[in-house]
Design a protein around this motif. Structure first.
Motif, PDB file in Angstrom:
ATOM      1  N   GLU A   1       8.090   8.240   2.469  1.00  0.00           N
ATOM      2  CA  GLU A   1       9.007   7.110   2.333  1.00  0.00           C
ATOM      3  C   GLU A   1      10.196   7.469   1.441  1.00  0.00           C
ATOM      4  OE1 GLU A   1      10.816   3.626   2.836  1.00  0.00           O
ATOM      5  OE2 GLU A   1       9.222   4.549   4.010  1.00  0.00           O
TER       6      GLU A   1
ATOM      7  N   TRP B   1       1.953  -2.352   4.813  1.00  0.00           N
ATOM      8  CA  TRP B   1       3.219  -3.037   4.987  1.00  0.00           C
ATOM      9  C   TRP B   1       3.705  -3.005   6.426  1.00  0.00           C
ATOM     10  CZ3 TRP B   1       2.386   1.540   2.572  1.00  0.00           C
ATOM     11  CH2 TRP B   1       3.010   2.665   3.137  1.00  0.00           C
ATOM     12  N   ARG B   2       2.847  -2.537   7.314  1.00  0.00           N
ATOM     13  CA  ARG B   2       3.239  -2.515   8.721  1.00  0.00           C
ATOM     14  C   ARG B   2       2.299  -3.406   9.510  1.00  0.00           C
ATOM     15  NH1 ARG B   2       4.143   3.818   9.943  1.00  0.00           N
ATOM     16  NH2 ARG B   2       1.997   3.933   9.242  1.00  0.00           N
ATOM     17  N   ALA B   3       2.827  -4.449  10.128  1.00  0.00           N
ATOM     18  CA  ALA B   3       1.990  -5.361  10.886  1.00  0.00           C
ATOM     19  C   ALA B   3       1.324  -4.622  12.035  1.00  0.00           C
ATOM     20  CB  ALA B   3       2.831  -6.512  11.412  1.00  0.00           C
TER      21      ALA B   3
ATOM     22  N   ALA C   1      -5.413   0.194  11.156  1.00  0.00           N
ATOM     23  CA  ALA C   1      -5.637   1.402  11.935  1.00  0.00           C
ATOM     24  C   ALA C   1      -5.504   2.656  11.077  1.00  0.00           C
ATOM     25  CB  ALA C   1      -4.637   1.462  13.087  1.00  0.00           C
ATOM     26  N   GLU C   2      -4.800   2.544   9.943  1.00  0.00           N
ATOM     27  CA  GLU C   2      -4.678   3.699   9.047  1.00  0.00           C
ATOM     28  C   GLU C   2      -6.075   4.134   8.617  1.00  0.00           C
ATOM     29  OE1 GLU C   2      -2.518   5.685   8.015  1.00  0.00           O
ATOM     30  OE2 GLU C   2      -0.540   4.779   8.293  1.00  0.00           O
TER      31      GLU C   2
ATOM     32  N   LEU D   1      10.706  -7.966   3.024  1.00  0.00           N
ATOM     33  CA  LEU D   1      10.324  -7.428   4.329  1.00  0.00           C
ATOM     34  C   LEU D   1       9.842  -8.573   5.228  1.00  0.00           C
ATOM     35  CD1 LEU D   1      10.036  -4.536   5.601  1.00  0.00           C
ATOM     36  CD2 LEU D   1       7.636  -4.671   4.986  1.00  0.00           C
TER      37      LEU D   1
ATOM     38  N   ASP E   1      -0.068  -1.934  12.108  1.00  0.00           N
ATOM     39  CA  ASP E   1      -1.292  -1.251  11.702  1.00  0.00           C
ATOM     40  C   ASP E   1      -2.497  -2.174  11.722  1.00  0.00           C
ATOM     41  OD1 ASP E   1       0.087   1.031  11.259  1.00  0.00           O
ATOM     42  OD2 ASP E   1       0.222   0.801   9.080  1.00  0.00           O
TER      43      ASP E   1
ATOM     44  N   GLN F   1      -1.219   7.710   9.441  1.00  0.00           N
ATOM     45  CA  GLN F   1      -1.715   7.548  10.804  1.00  0.00           C
ATOM     46  C   GLN F   1      -1.032   8.495  11.778  1.00  0.00           C
ATOM     47  OE1 GLN F   1      -1.424   3.505  12.059  1.00  0.00           O
ATOM     48  NE2 GLN F   1      -2.257   3.991  14.056  1.00  0.00           N
TER      49      GLN F   1
ATOM     50  N   ARG G   1      14.071   7.671   2.698  1.00  0.00           N
ATOM     51  CA  ARG G   1      15.125   6.914   2.000  1.00  0.00           C
ATOM     52  C   ARG G   1      16.294   7.820   1.643  1.00  0.00           C
ATOM     53  NH1 ARG G   1      14.159   2.048  -1.255  1.00  0.00           N
ATOM     54  NH2 ARG G   1      15.813   2.700  -2.660  1.00  0.00           N
TER      55      ARG G   1
ATOM     56  N   VAL H   1       9.228  -9.666   9.048  1.00  0.00           N
ATOM     57  CA  VAL H   1       9.044  -8.930  10.308  1.00  0.00           C
ATOM     58  C   VAL H   1       8.389  -9.811  11.367  1.00  0.00           C
ATOM     59  CG1 VAL H   1       8.842  -6.696   9.179  1.00  0.00           C
ATOM     60  CG2 VAL H   1       6.806  -8.072   9.528  1.00  0.00           C
TER      61      VAL H   1
ATOM     62  N   MET I   1      11.596  -3.535  12.016  1.00  0.00           N
ATOM     63  CA  MET I   1      10.717  -3.285  10.862  1.00  0.00           C
ATOM     64  C   MET I   1      10.938  -1.867  10.346  1.00  0.00           C
ATOM     65  SD  MET I   1       6.654  -3.718  10.805  1.00  0.00           S
ATOM     66  CE  MET I   1       5.997  -3.889   9.190  1.00  0.00           C
TER      67      MET I   1
ATOM     68  N   ARG J   1       7.411  -0.604  -3.983  1.00  0.00           N
ATOM     69  CA  ARG J   1       8.733  -0.436  -4.625  1.00  0.00           C
ATOM     70  C   ARG J   1       9.641   0.416  -3.746  1.00  0.00           C
ATOM     71  NH1 ARG J   1       4.683  -2.697  -6.513  1.00  0.00           N
ATOM     72  NH2 ARG J   1       5.432  -4.387  -7.773  1.00  0.00           N
ATOM     73  N   LEU J   2       9.044   1.316  -2.977  1.00  0.00           N
ATOM     74  CA  LEU J   2       9.842   2.178  -2.098  1.00  0.00           C
ATOM     75  C   LEU J   2      10.121   1.533  -0.755  1.00  0.00           C
ATOM     76  CD1 LEU J   2       8.307   5.740  -2.589  1.00  0.00           C
ATOM     77  CD2 LEU J   2      10.691   5.110  -2.919  1.00  0.00           C
ATOM     78  N   VAL J   3       9.124   0.819  -0.214  1.00  0.00           N
ATOM     79  CA  VAL J   3       9.290   0.347   1.167  1.00  0.00           C
ATOM     80  C   VAL J   3       9.950  -1.012   1.274  1.00  0.00           C
ATOM     81  CG1 VAL J   3       7.381   1.709   2.072  1.00  0.00           C
ATOM     82  CG2 VAL J   3       6.944  -0.613   1.264  1.00  0.00           C
TER      83      VAL J   3
ATOM     84  N   VAL K   1       7.349   5.138  -8.307  1.00  0.00           N
ATOM     85  CA  VAL K   1       5.986   4.771  -7.926  1.00  0.00           C
ATOM     86  C   VAL K   1       4.996   5.777  -8.498  1.00  0.00           C
ATOM     87  CG1 VAL K   1       6.726   3.666  -5.779  1.00  0.00           C
ATOM     88  CG2 VAL K   1       6.016   6.048  -5.733  1.00  0.00           C
TER      89      VAL K   1
ATOM     90  N   ARG L   1      -2.371   3.059  -0.362  1.00  0.00           N
ATOM     91  CA  ARG L   1      -3.075   1.783  -0.539  1.00  0.00           C
ATOM     92  C   ARG L   1      -2.391   0.557   0.050  1.00  0.00           C
ATOM     93  NH1 ARG L   1      -7.711   2.020  -3.278  1.00  0.00           N
ATOM     94  NH2 ARG L   1      -8.138   4.064  -4.180  1.00  0.00           N
TER      95      ARG L   1
ATOM     96  N   LEU M   1       6.156 -10.221   5.095  1.00  0.00           N
ATOM     97  CA  LEU M   1       4.961  -9.395   4.904  1.00  0.00           C
ATOM     98  C   LEU M   1       4.901  -8.755   3.522  1.00  0.00           C
ATOM     99  CD1 LEU M   1       2.810  -9.202   6.974  1.00  0.00           C
ATOM    100  CD2 LEU M   1       3.777  -7.074   7.786  1.00  0.00           C
TER     101      LEU M   1
ATOM    102  N   ILE N   1       3.551   1.682  -3.746  1.00  0.00           N
ATOM    103  CA  ILE N   1       4.586   2.153  -2.819  1.00  0.00           C
ATOM    104  C   ILE N   1       5.497   1.032  -2.345  1.00  0.00           C
ATOM    105  CG2 ILE N   1       3.163   1.916  -0.738  1.00  0.00           C
ATOM    106  CD1 ILE N   1       4.324   4.621   0.192  1.00  0.00           C
TER     107      ILE N   1
END
Lengths: 351, 329
Positions: free
Chosen positions: B226, A205-207, A195-196, A265, A209, B8, B230, A267, B1, A19-21, B210, A202, A261, A17
Motif C-alpha cells: 500500500e 478494507w475491501r468489501a 477470503a484473505e 472510504l 474480500d 490474496q 501510494r 464503497v 474502491m 492510516r495508509l489505505v 503504521v 489485520r 467501510l 494499515i
C-alpha cells in the motif's frame, strides 16, 4: 474502602494499515494520557478514591504525570493513581494480565481507552465487572467517542452507588467456535468472513474480500462492516437478535449498497441476502480457506479442514450507559450543590 | 474502491519466491556467522538473520529500476533486491570479482544496476539518499519509488528526521522502513528511543505511519504494498515501522551481554519468520512441505558454492588501488 476503578489505556492502538489505505485518524499517546487525567477528574469529582491503571507506555504516562503535577495546586479531588505492578510486553497479553489483576483487586469498574480490539480482549476476561469504553480513534464500532470527564463522572456515580444498575447495559456478544471448541474467540460487534487467507496487516478494507457477515448490533450511522448491516436492517444494541448478511460482488448486486467501510472510504457493497439471527443458534460458516475478522481485524486463519461457527449471545459484558447515568443524575439532582474536596465520599443515595 | 495489495493476490510462484528469498538470506547469514569466526573474512559483518520477512515483504513490490538504500546490516536487502549472491559473498571476502571488486566489503555492497544504492556504514545514511533518487524520479517523471531502511538507532539520527521532512515537503515517492529490532548496537530502545512507536513520528511530518509485525511476511507485504502504491501514484512518502528481532549481535563478535538469557532462543521458537511462513502456507494448502524442503536444499547448495568461490577467488592486485576511487561527472 474507597471505590477503585481500573483503567486500561492501550498505547498501541491507532497504528494499523488504515492510516495508509483510508486516511483514518491518528490518536497520539499524549492525548490518551490527557484523557486518563480528565477521566480521573470526573471520577474524583463524584467520590472515586483510587484508580488502578495498567502500566502505560512512556508517551501516555508522561502526559498523565504532567497533568497530575499541574493539578496538585487546584484543590479539586482526584483519585489516587496506582500502577499495576506487572511486566509489560507490549502485546495483548498485557491487557489480559491487567484485567486479571484488576479482578483480583476487586475493582468496581474498568475504563477502557482503545479500539474494538482492546475492548474485545477486555470483554473476554472481565467477567461481571462493568466496562466504560472510550474510543481512541474514529473507526471503532463498539467503544464510543465521548469526553472522558463525563464518562468518568458517569462511571463514578455508578461505582459509588449513587446510581444503581439502571445505568448499566448488558451487551450482546458473538462467540466464535472452531472445530468443536464453541468459545474459541469472540467479537463484540461483527464477524466478517474474509477470503484473505492470512491475518497479514489485520485490518479489512475491501468489501470484495468478505462473503458473510454476522453482527450483534448495527447502527446505520456506524463506520465499518457493521454499517453494511446497519443500512440494511438496523439492529439496536438492546435488541434480542443479530443479523447474518451474505455479500456478493458489487457488480452482481442491483443496486449495491453504499457503505462507509472505513473512515474516508465509501464503497459499493453487493448484498446477496440477510436474515435475523436468534441468541444461542450455532451457525456454521461455509467452510472454505480464508480468515475471520473480529470487529474489523483479521484474527483467525481458516485452513481447508477447519469448521468455524458463530453464535450470538445476549449475556455479553456489562457496560456503563453514560447518557443514562447522566440523565439519572440530572433527574435526581445528584450533582446539585458544591463538590466535596474529599475524594472518598460515602455514597449518599437520595431517599 | 481503492485497489490495494492484499496477500490474496499472491500466487504459488510468488509464495515460493518469497520463501526462497527469506531462506537465501537466512542461509547466507547463518553461514557467515560460522565463516566469520574462522578469521578469514576482513572487516566487520552485521547479520540480518531474523529480519528476513521485512526485506522479502518490501522488495516483492519493487521493480528492478526502483531504488533502495540500505544499512550496515544490508545483506538481506541486497539479496532481496536481486543482487548476485555469489558476487556478494566474494565482495564480503574482499575478492577482485566481488560485486564492488572487493573494495567495499560487507558494509558497502552496492549494485546500481539493481537499484541497490548500497549498504551504508553511516547510521541514518540511507534516508537522505532516497530523497535524492526520489527527487530525481519525480523530476524525470518516472514511476520509480525509493525505499530506505533504517534501524531504531538510525531513527534517532538527524539525517533520518530531516529526510522525512524533506520527503514530505517535496512529496517524494519515498517509503521509510524502520526496522526496529529493539537495540541500537548494545542499547535497548527502552533507553534510547522515546515513545513506544517510532511510526508516530510520521505524524509530525504529516505523513502516514503504521506499525506491522516484522516477523510476519504477510503483514509486511500488505503494508509495504500500500505504501509503495501510494508513492508510485503520487501520494507522497510514508513510514512503516516493523517490530522485529535480530538473531545475532550488533556485529559478529558482539558478546551480547545486554540481552536476556534465552531471549533469542525464545524468539526463534515463537516468531521465526521462516517457520511462521511455512506453517501458514502449508496449513492453508497453498504449498507443500516438500516444495519448501527442495528450496532449502537448493539454497544450501548455492551458499556452499558461494563460500567456496568466495574463498577461492583472487585478491585485487595493487594495480586496482587507485581505480574506482574518483568518479568523473
Amino acid at each position: 474502602m474507597p471505590s477503585v476503578v481500573g483503567v486500561i489505556a492501550n498505547p498501541a492502538s491507532g497504528r494499523d494499515i488504515r492510516r495508509l489505505v483510508s486516511g483514518a485518524s491518528v490518536f497520539d499517546n499524549a492525548e490518551k494520557g490527557s484523557m486518563v487525567y480528565r477521566l480521573m477528574a470526573g471520577l474524583g469529582a463524584v467520590g472515586v478514591g483510587r484508580v488502578l491503571m495498567m502500566p502505560a507506555a512512556s508517551g501516555v504516562s508522561e502526559s498523565l504525570r504532567r497533568h497530575l503535577r499541574g493539578h496538585a495546586s487546584e484543590h479539586r479531588p482526584l483519585p489516587e493513581l496506582e500502577t499495576l505492578p506487572m511486566t509489560v510486553r507490549h502485546s495483548a497479553r498485557d491487557t489480559v494480565e491487567a484485567v486479571g489483576a484488576m479482578l483480583e483487586r476487586d475493582v468496581a469498574a474498568i475504563v477502557v481507552l482503545g479500539g474494538d480490539g482492546t475492548n474485545r480482549v477486555v470483554a473476554r476476561h472481565c467477567a461481571e465487572i462493568p466496562l466504560c469504553t472510550l474510543s481512541t480513534g474514529t473507526n471503532n464500532a463498539f467503544p464510543r467517542m465521548r469526553e472522558a470527564t463525563v464518562a468518568g463522572m458517569a462511571t463514578g456515580l455508578v461505582v459509588t452507588g449513587k446510581i444503581g444498575d439502571e445505568a448499566l447495559r448488558r451487551e450482546k456478544i458473538l462467540r466464535v467456535g472452531l472445530n468443536g471448541d464453541p468459545d474459541h474467540d469472540c467479537a463484540l460487534v461483527d464477524v466478517a468472513v474474509c477470503a484473505e487467507r492470512f491475518v497479514g496487516a489485520r485490518a479489512v478494507w475491501r468489501a470484495a474480500d468478505v462473503s458473510e457477515l454476522f453482527v450483534a448490533s448495527a447502527s446505520p450511522d456506524a463506520v465499518g462492516f457493521s454499517a453494511v448491516a446497519g443500512l440494511l436492517d438496523p439492529v439496536p444494541r438492546t435488541a434480542g437478535y443479530g443479523l447474518h448478511v451474505w455479500l456478493t460482488s458489487a457488480e452482481d448486486a442491483k443496486p449495491p449498497l453504499t457503505v462507509p467501510l472505513a473512515p474516508g472510504l465509501v464503497v459499493p457493497v453487493g448484498i446477496a441476502g440477510h436474515r435475523r439471527i436468534e441468541p444461542g443458534e450455532e451457525i456454521p460458516i461455509e467452510p472454505r480457506p480464508g480468515s475471520l475478522a473480529l470487529d474489523g481485524e483479521r484474527e483467525i486463519e481458516i485452513g481447508p479442514g477447519d469448521r468455524p461457527t458463530v453464535r450470538l449471545e445476549t449475556g455479553g459484558p456489562l457496560t456503563v450507559d453514560v447518557e443514562e447515568a447522566m440523565r439519572t443524575a440530572a433527574r435526581r439532582g445528584l450533582l446539585n450543590g458544591a463538590l466535596t474536596a474529599e475524594a472518598d465520599v460515602p455514597g449518599d443515595e437520595p431517599s | 474502491m481503492t485497489e490495494v495489495a492484499g496477500a490474496q493476490e499472491l500466487g504459488k510462484e510468488q509464495l515460493l519466491d518469497a520463501y526462497r528469498t527469506m531462506r537465501t538470506i537466512r542461509e547466507f547469514e547463518e553461514r557467515l556467522h560460522v565463516e566469520f569466526a574462522t578469521g578469514e573474512i576482513p572487516g566487520f559483518v552485521h547479520l540480518y538473520a531474523g529480519e528476513e520477512a521485512i526485506a522479502a515483504g518490501v522488495m516483492a513490490h519493487l521493480d528492478a529500476d526502483d531504488y533502495i538504500a540500505s544499512t550496515h546490516r544490508g545483506h538481506g536487502h541486497a539479496i532481496a533486491k536481486g543482487c548476485d549472491v555469489k558476487g556478494m559473498m566474494k565482495e564480503i571476502y574482499g575478492k577482485a570479482d566481488g560485486l564492488c571488486h572487493g573494495k567495499g566489503g560487507s558494509m558497502h555492497i552496492a549494485d546500481l544496476d539493481k537499484g541497490m544504492l548500497g549498504a551504508n556504514g553511516i547510521v541514518g545514511g540511507g534516508p537522505p539518499l532516497v530523497c535524492g533518487v526520489g527527487l530525481s524520479a519525480k523530476v524525470r517523471g518516472t514511476n520509480q519509488v525509493a525505499v530506505s531502511f533504517t534501524g531504531d538507532g538510525g531513527s534517532n539520527q538527524g539525517t533520518t528526521l530531516e529526510s522525512m521532512n524533506l520527503a514530505a515537503v517535496w512529496d517524494l515517492p519515498v517509503v521509510f522502513v524502520i526496522e526496529n529490532n529493539g537495540y541500537a548496537e548494545a542499547t535497548s530502545t527502552n533507553f534510547s528511543t522515546k515513545g513506544l512507536d517510532i511510526a508516530k513520528r510520521a505524524d509530525g511530518f504529516g505523513i502516514p505511519g503504521v506499525v506491522v509485525d516484522g516477523h510476519d511476511f504477510f503483514a509486511v507485504y500488505e503494508a509495504a504494498g500500500e505504501a509503495i502504491r501510494r508513492a508510485r501514484e503520487g501520494g507522497g512518502p510514508s513510514l512503516i515501522e516493523c517490530k522485529v528481532n535480530r538473531y545475532y549481535g550488533h556485529f559478529e563478535g558482539d558478546a551480547q551481554t545486554y540481552r536476556a538469557p534465552n531471549e533469542v532462543e525464545n524468539i526463534r521458537q515463537e516468531k521465526d519468520c521462516l517457520m511462521l511462513f511455512r506453517q501458514r502456507v502449508t496449513s492453508a494448502g497453498l504449498v507443500e512441505d516438500g516444495e519448501l524442503d527442495r528450496i532449502d536444499e537448493e539454497v544450501k547448495q548455492l551458499i556452499d558454492e558461494s563460500v567456496e568461490e568466495g574463498k577461492a577467488s583472487p585478491e585485487p592486485g595493487e594495480e586496482y588501488l587507485l581505480t574506482d576511487v574518483y568518479v568523473s561527472y
